[in-house]
Design a protein around this motif. Sequence first.
Motif, PDB file in Angstrom:
ATOM      1  N   PHE A  12       0.798  -1.217   0.000  1.00  0.00           N
ATOM      2  CA  PHE A  12       0.000   0.000   0.000  1.00  0.00           C
ATOM      3  C   PHE A  12       0.836   1.276   0.000  1.00  0.00           C
ATOM      4  N   GLY A  13       2.131   1.174   0.283  1.00  0.00           N
ATOM      5  CA  GLY A  13       2.946   2.382   0.379  1.00  0.00           C
ATOM      6  C   GLY A  13       2.753   3.055   1.723  1.00  0.00           C
ATOM      7  N   ALA A  14       3.416   4.179   1.881  1.00  0.00           N
ATOM      8  CA  ALA A  14       3.472   4.862   3.177  1.00  0.00           C
ATOM      9  C   ALA A  14       2.262   5.740   3.474  1.00  0.00           C
ATOM     10  N   ARG A  15       1.515   6.116   2.434  1.00  0.00           N
ATOM     11  CA  ARG A  15       0.420   7.068   2.652  1.00  0.00           C
ATOM     12  C   ARG A  15      -0.886   6.567   2.069  1.00  0.00           C
ATOM     13  N   ASP A  16      -1.982   6.910   2.730  1.00  0.00           N
ATOM     14  CA  ASP A  16      -3.319   6.492   2.295  1.00  0.00           C
ATOM     15  C   ASP A  16      -3.679   7.015   0.906  1.00  0.00           C
ATOM     16  N   ILE A  17      -3.056   8.111   0.489  1.00  0.00           N
ATOM     17  CA  ILE A  17      -3.373   8.719  -0.808  1.00  0.00           C
ATOM     18  C   ILE A  17      -3.130   7.747  -1.962  1.00  0.00           C
ATOM     19  N   TYR A  18      -2.198   6.812  -1.793  1.00  0.00           N
ATOM     20  CA  TYR A  18      -1.913   5.853  -2.859  1.00  0.00           C
ATOM     21  C   TYR A  18      -3.070   4.864  -3.045  1.00  0.00           C
ATOM     22  N   ALA A  19      -3.618   4.387  -1.942  1.00  0.00           N
ATOM     23  CA  ALA A  19      -4.782   3.494  -2.038  1.00  0.00           C
ATOM     24  C   ALA A  19      -5.989   4.257  -2.572  1.00  0.00           C
ATOM     25  N   ASP A  20      -6.134   5.518  -2.151  1.00  0.00           N
ATOM     26  CA  ASP A  20      -7.236   6.339  -2.674  1.00  0.00           C
ATOM     27  C   ASP A  20      -7.117   6.479  -4.189  1.00  0.00           C
ATOM     28  N   ALA A  21      -5.898   6.702  -4.682  1.00  0.00           N
ATOM     29  CA  ALA A  21      -5.666   6.852  -6.122  1.00  0.00           C
ATOM     30  C   ALA A  21      -5.948   5.547  -6.859  1.00  0.00           C
ATOM     31  N   ALA A  22      -5.551   4.420  -6.273  1.00  0.00           N
ATOM     32  CA  ALA A  22      -5.833   3.122  -6.890  1.00  0.00           C
ATOM     33  C   ALA A  22      -7.337   2.893  -6.968  1.00  0.00           C
ATOM     34  N   ARG A  23      -8.037   3.252  -5.888  1.00  0.00           N
ATOM     35  CA  ARG A  23      -9.494   3.112  -5.850  1.00  0.00           C
ATOM     36  C   ARG A  23     -10.131   3.982  -6.942  1.00  0.00           C
ATOM     37  N   ASP A  24      -9.686   5.227  -7.031  1.00  0.00           N
ATOM     38  CA  ASP A  24     -10.223   6.140  -8.053  1.00  0.00           C
ATOM     39  C   ASP A  24      -9.955   5.619  -9.458  1.00  0.00           C
ATOM     40  N   THR A  25      -8.749   5.101  -9.664  1.00  0.00           N
ATOM     41  CA  THR A  25      -8.373   4.605 -10.991  1.00  0.00           C
ATOM     42  C   THR A  25      -9.248   3.430 -11.399  1.00  0.00           C
ATOM     43  N   GLY A  26      -9.431   2.473 -10.514  1.00  0.00           N
ATOM     44  CA  GLY A  26     -10.291   1.333 -10.835  1.00  0.00           C
ATOM     45  C   GLY A  26     -11.717   1.761 -11.126  1.00  0.00           C
ATOM     46  N   ARG A  27     -12.237   2.673 -10.301  1.00  0.00           N
ATOM     47  CA  ARG A  27     -13.605   3.162 -10.493  1.00  0.00           C
ATOM     48  C   ARG A  27     -13.746   3.889 -11.829  1.00  0.00           C
ATOM     49  N   VAL A  28     -12.805   4.795 -12.131  1.00  0.00           N
ATOM     50  CA  VAL A  28     -12.875   5.577 -13.369  1.00  0.00           C
ATOM     51  C   VAL A  28     -12.777   4.667 -14.596  1.00  0.00           C
ATOM     52  N   ILE A  29     -11.896   3.687 -14.544  1.00  0.00           N
ATOM     53  CA  ILE A  29     -11.777   2.741 -15.660  1.00  0.00           C
ATOM     54  C   ILE A  29     -13.112   2.039 -15.898  1.00  0.00           C
ATOM     55  N   ALA A  30     -13.724   1.529 -14.831  1.00  0.00           N
ATOM     56  CA  ALA A  30     -14.989   0.805 -14.963  1.00  0.00           C
ATOM     57  C   ALA A  30     -16.127   1.719 -15.400  1.00  0.00           C
ATOM     58  N   GLU A  31     -16.227   2.898 -14.784  1.00  0.00           N
ATOM     59  CA  GLU A  31     -17.330   3.802 -15.098  1.00  0.00           C
ATOM     60  C   GLU A  31     -17.275   4.314 -16.535  1.00  0.00           C
ATOM     61  N   ALA A  50      -8.364  -3.428  -8.452  1.00  0.00           N
ATOM     62  CA  ALA A  50      -9.278  -4.454  -8.965  1.00  0.00           C
ATOM     63  C   ALA A  50     -10.616  -4.398  -8.240  1.00  0.00           C
ATOM     64  N   ASP A  51     -10.588  -4.315  -6.913  1.00  0.00           N
ATOM     65  CA  ASP A  51     -11.830  -4.274  -6.136  1.00  0.00           C
ATOM     66  C   ASP A  51     -12.680  -3.065  -6.504  1.00  0.00           C
ATOM     67  N   ALA A  52     -12.022  -1.922  -6.727  1.00  0.00           N
ATOM     68  CA  ALA A  52     -12.767  -0.705  -7.079  1.00  0.00           C
ATOM     69  C   ALA A  52     -13.428  -0.835  -8.448  1.00  0.00           C
ATOM     70  N   ALA A  53     -12.712  -1.421  -9.402  1.00  0.00           N
ATOM     71  CA  ALA A  53     -13.299  -1.611 -10.732  1.00  0.00           C
ATOM     72  C   ALA A  53     -14.468  -2.590 -10.665  1.00  0.00           C
ATOM     73  N   LEU A  54     -14.310  -3.661  -9.913  1.00  0.00           N
ATOM     74  CA  LEU A  54     -15.396  -4.635  -9.762  1.00  0.00           C
ATOM     75  C   LEU A  54     -16.604  -4.003  -9.080  1.00  0.00           C
ATOM     76  N   ALA A  55     -16.371  -3.214  -8.031  1.00  0.00           N
ATOM     77  CA  ALA A  55     -17.462  -2.571  -7.299  1.00  0.00           C
ATOM     78  C   ALA A  55     -18.230  -1.589  -8.180  1.00  0.00           C
ATOM     79  N   ALA A  56     -17.549  -1.020  -9.178  1.00  0.00           N
ATOM     80  CA  ALA A  56     -18.186  -0.082 -10.100  1.00  0.00           C
ATOM     81  C   ALA A  56     -18.792  -0.790 -11.312  1.00  0.00           C
ATOM     82  N   GLY A  57     -18.821  -2.119 -11.278  1.00  0.00           N
ATOM     83  CA  GLY A  57     -19.446  -2.890 -12.338  1.00  0.00           C
ATOM     84  C   GLY A  57     -18.559  -3.169 -13.537  1.00  0.00           C
ATOM     85  N   GLY A  58     -17.255  -2.978 -13.376  1.00  0.00           N
ATOM     86  CA  GLY A  58     -16.335  -3.177 -14.487  1.00  0.00           C
ATOM     87  C   GLY A  58     -15.883  -4.612 -14.648  1.00  0.00           C
TER      88      GLY A  58
END
Length: 193
Positions: A12-31, A50-58
């Motif tokens: 996950f890296g040292a900061r929460d912002i990286y997971a937030d960015a991964a979540r946003d990326t998966g969601r945006v790709i799927a949406e 992957a989880d974010a893309a799946l949750a967004a129906g991707g």
Amino acid sequence: MKSICVFCGSSFGARDIYADAARDTGRVIAENGYRLVYGGAKVGLMGTVADAALAAGGEVVGVLPKALQNKEIGHEGLDELHLVGSMHERKALMADLSDSFIALPGGAGTLEEIFEVWTWGQLGYHQKPCGFLNIEGYYDHLIAFLDHQTGEQFTKKVMRDMVQIADTPEALIDLFKGYEPPSTPKWIKKDET
């Protein structure tokens, strides 16, 4: 462009912002109706995107070497999980399944993956866009080095310009939509064509 490959950390890296960015990326790709292709694990940023893309129906396709299935813990909820024999096979299949490539924050493996597909583009093996998602300046030093490398004439400007850079997944995907690959491979000078 139908499929977007994401390279990123298995941590996950040292900061929460990286997971937030991964979540946003998966969601945006799927949406936006794109299929996500990634390394197949359920841990770290890999699992998050992957989880974010799946949750967004991707649709999500993973590619994982059999030897890493237990170490990286293969994701069991994907639309497809391809188990391959080696890292070389993993990268080749990910490239074949994808129309563009995003590097989220990650370590040596992430860099190796994005640099390989960028090199393949320079050599004319494909004409697919590659880019860095520069979250909170994560890639600033690398970008400065790429510019230095170009200034020192180890990379031609046209090849350096192949790498797209943005701070958000939306902006990077927009750059990909307008991407035009160089008309000649890297070893051919413009005046020789």
